[in-house]
Design an enzyme around this catalytic site. Structure first.
Site, mmCIF file in Angstrom:
data_model
loop_
_atom_site.group_PDB
_atom_site.id
_atom_site.type_symbol
_atom_site.label_atom_id
_atom_site.label_comp_id
_atom_site.label_asym_id
_atom_site.label_seq_id
_atom_site.Cartn_x
_atom_site.Cartn_y
_atom_site.Cartn_z
ATOM 1 N N LYS A 232 0.955 -1.338 0.193
ATOM 2 C CA LYS A 232 0.153 0.037 -0.017
ATOM 3 C C LYS A 232 0.878 1.276 -0.065
ATOM 4 C CE LYS A 232 -3.819 2.377 2.319
ATOM 5 N NZ LYS A 232 -3.548 3.474 2.032
ATOM 6 N N ASP A 234 1.710 5.428 -0.119
ATOM 7 C CA ASP A 234 1.439 6.520 0.700
ATOM 8 C C ASP A 234 1.490 7.971 0.091
ATOM 9 O OD1 ASP A 234 0.471 8.012 2.710
ATOM 10 O OD2 ASP A 234 2.147 7.934 4.148
ATOM 11 N N GLU A 368 3.108 1.601 4.715
ATOM 12 C CA GLU A 368 1.634 1.823 5.136
ATOM 13 C C GLU A 368 0.578 0.785 5.311
ATOM 14 O OE1 GLU A 368 -1.505 5.021 4.993
ATOM 15 O OE2 GLU A 368 0.613 4.975 5.595
ATOM 16 N N SER A 697 -18.914 -10.826 25.438
ATOM 17 C CA SER A 697 -20.630 -10.860 25.660
ATOM 18 C C SER A 697 -21.278 -9.885 24.614
ATOM 19 C CB SER A 697 -20.524 -10.206 27.195
ATOM 20 O OG SER A 697 -20.169 -8.837 26.920
ATOM 21 N N GLY A 701 -18.283 -7.334 28.896
ATOM 22 C CA GLY A 701 -17.682 -8.575 29.213
ATOM 23 C C GLY A 701 -17.233 -9.651 28.552
ATOM 24 N N HIS A 703 -17.406 -14.130 28.330
ATOM 25 C CA HIS A 703 -18.301 -15.402 28.706
ATOM 26 C C HIS A 703 -17.174 -16.584 28.730
ATOM 27 C CE1 HIS A 703 -22.380 -13.311 27.846
ATOM 28 N NE2 HIS A 703 -21.737 -12.766 28.926
#
Length: 831
Positions: A232, A234, A368, A697, A701, A703
């Site tokens: 890529k 720049d 980049e 979660s 959070g 699980h």
């Protein structure tokens, strides 16, 4: 068909509108008329049964398939209305100026033209009318889809994705002449209006016909033999012409031939008539790109090297090559550039298949990023496509400079830039302030440009709160810059932005927010919505598909249903035979929701499965919905259940959970602490030789599940979960708590073992959540619980595509049955 309603609304001695007419030919005709009345709108008319079936389209038709334009069906109009233009005098129904926007023939999508009328009748009366327009401005396939349960006869006008479609923002008004616009405005002010004639012999199109194909942003690098990978760059994207005339044209359409004469001179060595696509960069002697130096490049600069990297070939000696596969275009390009000897024009090399290894090279060399391109992809002029993907090493975003703050300390000129961008509705949104990344030269030059654009009025809405607003000098929102940043905040502001440079090749209105996961978003095509509408084998009736469930993200209920349709095969195994507690948000996440356990069986379709389960809290049996197939899943989501909350046990063995779960519930803790505790849970399980499975979660959070195969009752499982929670808490006492009450555990992560009780529910794996960002509870490999993991990484837009290129981390969960009694005996023996 009748014109009674049309005739009853008009006084034909006072309006020039026609009363009848008949098509002398065989082909069906259509017309779109711009009607500048009390409110500007477009009238979309299709000939059928000798009249014009008519819809009022407030925003006008669009060639962008993502636009679902509201179309209100109105009374039939006579056939001769097809050619009507002029003024409807004030005091008459529809007073205003009517001009023809587009006209032509149209047909159904039936394979046999003899079936056109039959097919159109079928579509009209079913509320799903599909057709092909053959106009001058409007071409290709369209659909008019009736909004179900709407009493006002509302439809949606939708462009199908075909060769005439565009992904660019489409505004019909941009195709209307100033003469026509002025006529309508004058009429509203009361001035005399002459008939607004269509333009005759318009000037030939002089706009440069090529603009670059664009890549979608992505964040999951892959290996694939059907893809090639490039570094890529720049710099400034440049389309160049060679042969008769050398030109360097930016993405913005500006001519940079004289800006970079050394590149133009080098291209003169290419005698073939060609159109090239590439990027101009500036490199230091070690080959490192320097974007800021590109903006200030002087031809006598001895410290930097100007280069034009060419990676595509769009035209060669009379032949358009856009439809040729990319890999063949690149082969021709390489041979073409061998004819010139300058080191300023370079063929941009690629590697095949090995994207992951190539990205590692990008990280090592501080590039980049990389670009992935399908080897057989065609070139889509001026369009963004997921056939080209970009993977950045660091987050970057183009932004509009809307103002600057006063300098502080030793800094001169200004302190920070105030940044913004336009949302899809054209409203300028504040993105935050950027105060780093400037040297003295940049501060001075940028200040001089901003000073010339000073304005007194704040360009944002009055309600927008801008940091350090009292010291801000506002400017016209015209300058575009690029910044690097760490992440987007929940308030959609840039966190820790660092100025990179001005983007003089970009228009402010073209600046769009880039989502790190955008390429993995499964776009909701209108055909998909129609497919959901036609889940007809069970007569599934869906409602209010266009209602915004996530207003900030502009995600609709229909897109939520489409998400569940796509991932049904992943979520259904965790729902099978489990009672559902319905958490309903019928008006989206910003409106109050409610829980429902006991469903009214009499109001349920006959094919929906419900079961009576005894409720200890209610001391009676209540009817729970059971979701065992895709239709039941879509039905549940259609009720407004954004998230799907099953019991841990089935209705067949309601006392014995299939899984045990540890739910880590933070109270304002940094997510890094949640991940730390999750890894401690894993360590405790590993010590017990218990295989564990982790998921986000989807809220704040994490699980952690283990599989029990319904061997034990809830009371035993809860006690074992409590035992695990205590072991974890002993190791993480500073940041965890076993207290459920928020007042007793302020600032601590609750290790929730009480979810392992009869009737408790946990958001299912792959469940969407009613949270900002439309996040998903995503199953993970434990290796993914690292510094890069964030809840926002997984949402209903990107998860379907992620699943296509990802092994299932929970695939073996039901083969890893845990014998809790055996574990306890071994633990006791070890102590």
């Amino acid at each position: 068909m009748t014109l009674e309603k049309y005739n009853s609304k008009r006084k034909f001695d006072k309006t020039p509108e026609p009363t009848a007419g008949k098509n002398p030919g065989k082909e069906l005709r259509f017309v779109v008329q711009r009607h500048h009345a009390s409110h500007l709108h477009y009238d979309f008319r299709l000939e059928l049964d000798g009249v014009l079936k008519s819809w009022a389209v407030p925003k006008g038709p669009s060639l962008n398939p993502k636009d679902r334009r509201l179309a209100m069906m109105v009374e039939d109009h006579p056939y001769d209305y097809r050619t009507f233009e002029g003024e409807i005098p004030k005091g008459n129904y529809g007073a205003g100026v009517v001009t023809i926007f587009d006209e032509g023939t149209y047909q159904s999508l039936a394979a046999d033209r003899k079936d056109d009328v039959k097919e159109l009748h079928k579509g009209l009366y079913s509320g799903n009318l599909k057709f092909r327009l053959n106009g001058k401005k409007l071409q290709g396939e369209f659909a008019l889809v009736k909004i179900k349960e709407d009493e006002q006869n509302s439809w949606l006008l939708i462009k199908h994705r075909d060769e005439f479609a565009t992904d660019e923002k489409f505004d019909a008004e941009q195709l209307v002449s100033e003469e026509v616009k002025t006529a309508g405005k004058k009429f509203k002010k009361g001035s005399a209006v002459v008939k607004a004639e269509p333009e005759k012999n318009p000037e030939p199109e002089t706009k440069f016909p090529y603009s670059p194909m664009l890549a979608e942003p992505a964040n999951t690098v892959f290996n694939d033999k059907n893809w090639v990978f490039e570094r890529k760059l720049d710099g400034y994207r440049i389309i160049a012409t060679t042969g008769k005339q050398v030109k360097l044209i930016t993405r913005k359409g500006q001519d940079y031939t004289t800006t970079y004469p050394a590149i133009a001179e080098a291209l003169e060595a290419v005698k073939d008539n060609a159109v090239l696509d590439g990027e101009i960069t500036v490199e230091d002697p070690l080959g490192k790109e320097d974007f800021q130096s590109l903006q200030h490049f002087e031809k006598d600069d001895k410290q930097h090297i100007l280069k034009y990297y060419v990676f595509d070939l769009l035209y060669l000696n009379g032949h358009g090559l856009q439809e040729m596969p990319l890999i063949q275009r690149k082969e021709l390009l390489k041979k073409l550039l061998q004819k010139q000897q300058s080191n300023k024009v370079t063929y941009h090399e690629h590697v095949a298949e090995k994207g992951k290894e190539f990205f590692e090279q990008a990280l090592k060399n501080n590039w980049e990023g990389i670009i992935a391109k399908k080897a057989d992809s065609t070139y889509l002029i001026g369009k963004r496509s997921d056939a080209w993907l970009k993977f950045k090493q660091a987050n970057s975003q183009e932004a509009i400079i809307c103002g600057f703050t006063n300098p502080a300390g030793a800094r001169k000129y200004f302190g920070a830039l105030v940044l913004g961008l336009y949302d899809e509705d054209g409203t300028l949104q504040y993105m935050g302030n950027c105060g780093s990344g400037f040297n003295n030269q940049v501060l001075k030059e940028l200040y001089e440009q901003m000073e010339a654009l000073e304005i007194s009025q704040k360009p944002f809405s009055k309600e927008t709160i801008v940091a350090q607003e009292k010291s801000v000098t506002w400017i016209k929102p015209e300058l575009v810059c690029e910044v690097n940043f760490t992440e987007w905040t929940e308030g959609v502001h840039l966190r820790h932005p660092v100025y990179k440079g001005l983007r003089i090749d970009k228009e402010a209105r073209d600046v769009k927010r880039e989502f790190a996961n955008a390429v993995q978003e499964e776009k909701v095509e209108e055909e998909n919505i129609e497919q959901m509408l036609l889940l007809a084998h069970k007569n599934l009736k869906l409602t209010h598909l266009d209602k915004l469930f996530w207003k900030n993200e502009k995600i609709t209920k229909g897109e939520l249903l489409y998400y569940y349709e796509q991932i049904s095969g992943y979520i259904l195994p965790y729902l099978k035979d489990k009672p559902l507690s319905l958490n309903r948000h019928p008006n989206g996440i910003d409106a109050p929701g409610f829980f429902q356990k006991d469903v009214n069986v009499e109001q349920m379709p006959g094919w929906i499965k419900t079961v009576p389960v005894y409720s200890e809290s209610n001391q009676k049996e209540i009817d729970y919905l059971i979701c065992n197939d895709v239709d039941s899943l879509i039905f549940t989501a259609n009720l407004g259940c954004i998230e799907i909350n099953p019991w841990l046990s089935s209705y067949k063995k309601p006392e014995n959970p299939e899984f045990m779960v540890i739910d880590l519930d933070p109270d304002g803790n940094d997510f890094s602490e949640v991940k730390q505790v999750a890894l401690t849970v894993k360590a405790v399980y590993d010590q017990m030789e218990i295989p564990s499975f982790v998921k986000t979660s989807g809220s704040t959070g994490i699980h952690i599940y283990i599989y029990l195969a319904a061997q034990y009752d809830y009371d035993f499982v809860k006690k074992f979960a409590n035992y695990v929670a205590q072991l974890v808490h002993e190791q993480e006492q500073d940041i965890t708590s076993l207290e459920r009450s928020l007042d007793k555990r302020k600032g601590l992560i609750y290790i929730d073992f009480l979810q392992n009780r009869r009737g408790q529910t946990v958001a299912a794996p792959y469940s969407a959540r009613p949270k900002p960002g439309a996040t998903v509870s995503m199953p993970l490999f434990w290796e993914e619980v690292n510094d890069d993991l964030q809840i926002k990484n997984f949402n209903i837009k990107n998860v379907p595509r992620l699943l296509k290129n990802r092994h299932d981390p929970w695939k073996e969960i039901r083969t890893k049955k845990v014998d809790l009694l055996k574990v306890l005996k071994q633990s006791k023996a070890a102590t």
